[in-house]
Design a protein around this motif. Structure first.
Motif, PDB file in Angstrom:
ATOM      1  N   ALA A  17       0.927  -1.039   0.068  1.00 58.15           N
ATOM      2  CA  ALA A  17      -0.052  -0.051   0.122  1.00 58.15           C
ATOM      3  C   ALA A  17       0.812   1.211   0.086  1.00 58.15           C
ATOM      4  O   ALA A  17       0.301   2.233  -0.704  1.00 58.15           O
ATOM      5  CB  ALA A  17      -0.917   0.098   1.213  1.00 58.15           C
ATOM      6  N   ALA A  18       1.983   1.176   0.751  1.00 49.74           N
ATOM      7  CA  ALA A  18       2.818   2.426   0.630  1.00 49.74           C
ATOM      8  C   ALA A  18       3.654   2.706  -0.511  1.00 49.74           C
ATOM      9  O   ALA A  18       3.642   3.782  -0.902  1.00 49.74           O
ATOM     10  CB  ALA A  18       4.003   2.211   1.953  1.00 49.74           C
ATOM     11  N   ARG A  19       3.825   1.480  -1.162  1.00 45.28           N
ATOM     12  CA  ARG A  19       4.488   1.798  -2.542  1.00 45.28           C
ATOM     13  C   ARG A  19       3.545   2.355  -3.542  1.00 45.28           C
ATOM     14  O   ARG A  19       3.920   3.041  -4.254  1.00 45.28           O
ATOM     15  CB  ARG A  19       5.058   0.239  -2.964  1.00 45.28           C
ATOM     16  CG  ARG A  19       5.728   0.041  -4.379  1.00 45.28           C
ATOM     17  CD  ARG A  19       6.359  -1.103  -4.427  1.00 45.28           C
ATOM     18  NE  ARG A  19       6.816  -1.306  -5.887  1.00 45.28           N
ATOM     19  CZ  ARG A  19       7.716  -2.307  -6.207  1.00 45.28           C
ATOM     20  NH1 ARG A  19       8.034  -3.149  -5.336  1.00 45.28           N
ATOM     21  NH2 ARG A  19       8.091  -2.311  -7.685  1.00 45.28           N
ATOM     22  N   GLU A  20       2.380   1.970  -3.323  1.00 42.33           N
ATOM     23  CA  GLU A  20       1.153   2.373  -4.213  1.00 42.33           C
ATOM     24  C   GLU A  20       0.994   3.755  -4.190  1.00 42.33           C
ATOM     25  O   GLU A  20       1.031   4.627  -4.982  1.00 42.33           O
ATOM     26  CB  GLU A  20      -0.112   1.599  -4.255  1.00 42.33           C
ATOM     27  CG  GLU A  20      -1.171   2.001  -5.084  1.00 42.33           C
ATOM     28  CD  GLU A  20      -2.272   1.001  -5.047  1.00 42.33           C
ATOM     29  OE1 GLU A  20      -3.355   1.630  -5.508  1.00 42.33           O
ATOM     30  OE2 GLU A  20      -2.109   0.112  -4.278  1.00 42.33           O
ATOM     31  N   CYS A  21       0.728   4.161  -2.751  1.00 40.81           N
ATOM     32  CA  CYS A  21       0.708   5.578  -2.486  1.00 40.81           C
ATOM     33  C   CYS A  21       1.992   6.637  -2.782  1.00 40.81           C
ATOM     34  O   CYS A  21       1.633   7.434  -3.352  1.00 40.81           O
ATOM     35  CB  CYS A  21       0.284   5.784  -0.818  1.00 40.81           C
ATOM     36  SG  CYS A  21      -1.154   4.962  -0.345  1.00 40.81           S
ATOM     37  N   PHE A  22       3.040   5.983  -2.360  1.00 43.24           N
ATOM     38  CA  PHE A  22       4.531   6.992  -2.740  1.00 43.24           C
ATOM     39  C   PHE A  22       4.410   7.061  -4.148  1.00 43.24           C
ATOM     40  O   PHE A  22       4.866   8.194  -4.507  1.00 43.24           O
ATOM     41  CB  PHE A  22       5.348   6.291  -2.004  1.00 43.24           C
ATOM     42  CG  PHE A  22       5.633   6.569  -0.618  1.00 43.24           C
ATOM     43  CD1 PHE A  22       5.553   7.724  -0.008  1.00 43.24           C
ATOM     44  CD2 PHE A  22       6.000   5.339   0.289  1.00 43.24           C
ATOM     45  CE1 PHE A  22       5.539   7.889   1.460  1.00 43.24           C
ATOM     46  CE2 PHE A  22       5.964   5.486   1.465  1.00 43.24           C
ATOM     47  CZ  PHE A  22       5.806   6.860   2.303  1.00 43.24           C
ATOM     48  N   SER A  23       4.212   6.067  -5.078  1.00 45.02           N
ATOM     49  CA  SER A  23       4.476   6.111  -6.485  1.00 45.02           C
ATOM     50  C   SER A  23       3.543   7.161  -7.018  1.00 45.02           C
ATOM     51  O   SER A  23       3.613   7.707  -8.110  1.00 45.02           O
ATOM     52  CB  SER A  23       4.204   4.886  -7.030  1.00 45.02           C
ATOM     53  OG  SER A  23       3.141   4.096  -7.193  1.00 45.02           O
ATOM     54  N   ALA A  28       6.197  13.486  -0.302  1.00 41.59           N
ATOM     55  CA  ALA A  28       5.439  14.639   0.522  1.00 41.59           C
ATOM     56  C   ALA A  28       3.907  14.862   0.414  1.00 41.59           C
ATOM     57  O   ALA A  28       3.241  15.208   1.475  1.00 41.59           O
ATOM     58  CB  ALA A  28       6.068  16.057  -0.215  1.00 41.59           C
ATOM     59  N   GLY A  29       3.497  14.134  -0.562  1.00 42.79           N
ATOM     60  CA  GLY A  29       1.893  14.100  -0.817  1.00 42.79           C
ATOM     61  C   GLY A  29       1.318  12.962  -0.391  1.00 42.79           C
ATOM     62  O   GLY A  29      -0.049  12.933  -0.329  1.00 42.79           O
ATOM     63  N   LEU A 104       9.073   3.387 -12.162  1.00 44.25           N
ATOM     64  CA  LEU A 104       9.595   4.616 -12.979  1.00 44.25           C
ATOM     65  C   LEU A 104       8.876   5.975 -12.297  1.00 44.25           C
ATOM     66  O   LEU A 104       9.718   6.908 -12.049  1.00 44.25           O
ATOM     67  CB  LEU A 104       8.988   4.765 -14.284  1.00 44.25           C
ATOM     68  CG  LEU A 104      10.004   3.988 -15.237  1.00 44.25           C
ATOM     69  CD1 LEU A 104       9.459   3.876 -16.587  1.00 44.25           C
ATOM     70  CD2 LEU A 104      11.433   4.503 -15.045  1.00 44.25           C
ATOM     71  N   ARG A 105       7.681   5.630 -11.605  1.00 44.47           N
ATOM     72  CA  ARG A 105       7.115   6.894 -10.936  1.00 44.47           C
ATOM     73  C   ARG A 105       7.830   7.182  -9.618  1.00 44.47           C
ATOM     74  O   ARG A 105       8.116   8.210  -9.359  1.00 44.47           O
ATOM     75  CB  ARG A 105       5.716   6.646 -10.404  1.00 44.47           C
ATOM     76  CG  ARG A 105       4.967   6.476 -11.998  1.00 44.47           C
ATOM     77  CD  ARG A 105       3.253   6.606 -11.470  1.00 44.47           C
ATOM     78  NE  ARG A 105       2.981   5.267 -10.774  1.00 44.47           N
ATOM     79  CZ  ARG A 105       2.343   4.253 -11.216  1.00 44.47           C
ATOM     80  NH1 ARG A 105       2.190   4.343 -12.576  1.00 44.47           N
ATOM     81  NH2 ARG A 105       1.980   3.353 -10.450  1.00 44.47           N
ATOM     82  N   LEU A 106       8.507   6.208  -8.823  1.00 44.91           N
ATOM     83  CA  LEU A 106       9.219   6.277  -7.589  1.00 44.91           C
ATOM     84  C   LEU A 106      10.494   6.767  -7.908  1.00 44.91           C
ATOM     85  O   LEU A 106      10.966   7.864  -7.205  1.00 44.91           O
ATOM     86  CB  LEU A 106       9.347   4.836  -6.830  1.00 44.91           C
ATOM     87  CG  LEU A 106       8.215   4.192  -6.331  1.00 44.91           C
ATOM     88  CD1 LEU A 106       8.582   2.629  -5.704  1.00 44.91           C
ATOM     89  CD2 LEU A 106       7.641   5.292  -4.948  1.00 44.91           C
ATOM     90  N   VAL A 107      10.973   6.644  -8.894  1.00 49.26           N
ATOM     91  CA  VAL A 107      12.315   7.216  -9.337  1.00 49.26           C
ATOM     92  C   VAL A 107      12.234   8.699  -9.737  1.00 49.26           C
ATOM     93  O   VAL A 107      12.960   9.571  -9.232  1.00 49.26           O
ATOM     94  CB  VAL A 107      12.941   6.515 -10.696  1.00 49.26           C
ATOM     95  CG1 VAL A 107      14.080   7.479 -11.225  1.00 49.26           C
ATOM     96  CG2 VAL A 107      13.207   5.133 -10.266  1.00 49.26           C
ATOM     97  N   ALA A 108      11.056   9.061 -10.469  1.00 52.23           N
ATOM     98  CA  ALA A 108      10.757  10.304 -10.754  1.00 52.23           C
ATOM     99  C   ALA A 108      10.586  11.262  -9.260  1.00 52.23           C
ATOM    100  O   ALA A 108      11.020  12.501  -9.107  1.00 52.23           O
ATOM    101  CB  ALA A 108       9.497  10.530 -11.616  1.00 52.23           C
ATOM    102  N   TRP A 109       9.764  10.650  -8.496  1.00 52.45           N
ATOM    103  CA  TRP A 109       9.554  11.242  -7.194  1.00 52.45           C
ATOM    104  C   TRP A 109      10.765  11.539  -6.568  1.00 52.45           C
ATOM    105  O   TRP A 109      10.998  12.626  -5.925  1.00 52.45           O
ATOM    106  CB  TRP A 109       8.515  10.626  -6.419  1.00 52.45           C
ATOM    107  CG  TRP A 109       7.091  10.658  -6.852  1.00 52.45           C
ATOM    108  CD1 TRP A 109       6.051   9.850  -7.155  1.00 52.45           C
ATOM    109  CD2 TRP A 109       6.188  12.187  -6.944  1.00 52.45           C
ATOM    110  NE1 TRP A 109       4.919  10.340  -7.551  1.00 52.45           N
ATOM    111  CE2 TRP A 109       5.021  11.622  -7.439  1.00 52.45           C
ATOM    112  CE3 TRP A 109       6.618  13.299  -6.559  1.00 52.45           C
ATOM    113  CZ2 TRP A 109       4.117  12.495  -7.569  1.00 52.45           C
ATOM    114  CZ3 TRP A 109       5.577  14.466  -6.709  1.00 52.45           C
ATOM    115  CH2 TRP A 109       4.403  14.272  -7.033  1.00 52.45           C
TER     116      TRP A 109
END
Length: 204
Positions: A17-23, A28-29, A104-109
């Motif tokens: 769930a954390a991975r999904e939310c952070f991505s 910060a969001g 890729l989204r995690l890397v971008a964030w």
């Protein structure tokens, strides 16, 4: 008989769930409340398993990037100094990103929020990728007048950017059409990379 809680399952559920939310919204969001709601647990249980938010973020990064680094390192080590080996690596990298879009989204964030925290493993992976390109250059399969790091970055960008721009050229609601255009892009990328984009002069 009441079933006893499974700590490993709870931890896995929270991490997913954390991975999904952070991505989706970045560090910060994302709040601990968001993660608890997505996992269907209490915030106190998250603290029990992972501690504060920054510790959970670190664990998400470690797990997600660990998968990525392990997969890429296996590819690099398996590539032989011949074009078919490079094509295999490109195709496998493409498949990994297509099945793990959150990476890729995690890397971008991470690049936006905390650029100084880019994983040492990711940096080491680039070094190993450059060595792979240099081996292909030394074997005469890739031109030698371009620095290996430029060739590597150009190739990775051609692959990564596809998943950021695909929605511009393709309706992503139909999985079959997405699979077809992905395959067409992979083939086009290989042709462009190995043969170039400039049209060849017609024979007189």
């Amino acid at each position: 008989m009441t079933r006893r809680p499974d700590p490993a399952a709870s931890r896995r559920s929270i991490l997913d769930a954390a991975r999904e939310c952070f991505s989706a919204t970045g560090y910060a969001g994302t709040s601990m409340h968001d993660i608890a709601k997505a996992a269907g647990v209490t915030q106190s249980l998250i603290h029990h398993h992972f501690g504060p938010k920054d510790a959970l973020w670190a664990e998400v990064r470690r797990h997600a990037f660990g998968q990525y680094v392990q997969q890429q390192r296996q590819l690099i080590q398996a590539v032989t100094a011949e074009p078919t080996g490079l094509r295999t690596a490109i195709d496998a990298y493409f498949r990994f990103l297509s099945t793990h879009p959150d990476v890729l989204r995690l890397v971008a964030w991470l690049e936006l929020d905390e650029p100084a925290k880019l994983s040492d493993d990711l940096l080491q992976l680039h070094t190993e990728g450059e060595a792979m390109v240099e081996d292909l250059q030394a074997a005469g399969h890739l031109r030698r007048d371009l620095p290996a790091r430029f060739v590597l970055v150009a190739l990775l960008t051609l692959i990564r950017n596809w998943f950021e721009e695909r929605n511009v050229v393709q309706d992503e609601s139909d999985p079959q059409q997405v699979a077809e255009i992905d395959a067409a892009y992979q083939n086009g990328l290989w042709i462009a990379f190995t043969e170039g984009l400039l049209a060849r002069p017609r024979a007189a």
